[in-house]
Design an enzyme around this catalytic site. Sequence first.
Site, short mmCIF file in Angstrom:
data_model
loop_
_atom_site.label_atom_id
_atom_site.label_comp_id
_atom_site.label_asym_id
_atom_site.label_seq_id
_atom_site.Cartn_x
_atom_site.Cartn_y
_atom_site.Cartn_z
N ASN A 58 0.82 -1.21 0.00
CA ASN A 58 0.00 0.00 0.00
C ASN A 58 0.86 1.27 0.00
O ASN A 58 0.38 2.35 0.29
CB ASN A 58 -0.95 -0.01 1.21
N HIS A 89 3.44 1.80 2.00
CA HIS A 89 4.01 2.19 3.30
C HIS A 89 5.53 2.05 3.33
O HIS A 89 6.10 1.23 2.61
CB HIS A 89 3.32 1.46 4.48
N GLU A 143 1.65 4.01 7.52
CA GLU A 143 0.57 3.55 6.66
C GLU A 143 -0.08 4.73 5.92
O GLU A 143 0.05 5.88 6.35
CB GLU A 143 -0.50 2.87 7.53
C1 F6R Z 1 10.03 -3.51 7.74
C2 F6R Z 1 9.30 -2.37 7.20
C3 F6R Z 1 8.24 -2.51 6.17
C4 F6R Z 1 8.66 -3.42 5.01
C5 F6R Z 1 7.53 -3.53 3.97
C6 F6R Z 1 7.86 -4.48 2.86
O1 F6R Z 1 10.97 -3.10 8.69
O2 F6R Z 1 9.57 -1.31 7.63
O3 F6R Z 1 7.91 -1.24 5.68
O4 F6R Z 1 9.81 -2.92 4.41
O5 F6R Z 1 6.35 -3.95 4.60
O6 F6R Z 1 7.94 -5.78 3.40
P1 F6R Z 1 8.47 -7.02 2.55
O7 F6R Z 1 9.90 -6.77 2.26
O8 F6R Z 1 8.26 -8.20 3.44
O9 F6R Z 1 7.62 -7.06 1.30
#
Ligand code: F6R
Length: 243
Positions: free
Chosen positions: A136, A138, A143
């Site tokens: 999304n 983030h 968020e």
């Molecule tokens: C983790 C974090 C999150 C992830 C994001 C992508 O410390 O801050 O913002 O970077 O959710 O997650 P993955 O890499 O699992 O797709």
Amino acid sequence: MRIIEAQDYKDMSRKAANIISAQMILKPESVIGLATGSTPIGVYDQLTEGYKKGDLDFSKIHTVNLDEYKGIDAENKQSYHYFMNQHLFSRVNIELQNTFVPDGMNENQDEECQRYEKLIAGLGGVDLQLLGLGHNGHIGFNEPAEVFVKQTHCVSLSEKTIQANQRFFESKKQVPKQAYTMGIGTIMSARKILIIISGEDKAEAVKKSFGEEISPHVPASILQLHHDVTVIADKAALSKLDI
Ligand code: F6R
């Protein structure tokens, strides 16, 4: 904003690890901001390789992690603290007292958020912040919202994020509903930012973050305003972005 296209996940990981390695070699006492999740695992593997080959020295490096679940302690296998120990800290010569993750067990939100901000400032700020990108848009646990929240804060995770994180837990019920995260201002204060993205499922988020207008509804879009941000994404993740 530099956008670097990688062939695939492995190539993305190698390129990102090379940038972090260069930072560590040029400034051995760097403060590196770290992320968890599936995307950086390959980068941490590459950095571990670099250490084993004798190319990298972590002894003077300090790290600050972006975020941590609230209500989960460092020994819990699902905590981000545990993740970092497993994927990086226990594999290289970093001093554990130089590694920092928000304290998920601190019930006092204001105290914890202020402590973390002060800690980062006390280290002289972040030299290079590694980020992943949520579906999304983030970054950290910032968020989509009506406004960009500046500093470290406690967030209620969106339904989409809870669903995405469910894969790491036995059931959806066990996924924490809140987390501590660096704010958008904290992230934007880093001197350099490196964001890594892999897979077609992130292509829409990449397009919205880097190919459209800046909006708190797509938190990563703020990165367009940072003076030194490098995006390393594989072909699949870049497939919807005109570059
Ligand atoms: C983790 C974090 C999150 C992830 C994001 C992508 O410390 O801050 O913002 O970077 O959710 O997650 P993955 O890499 O699992 O797709």
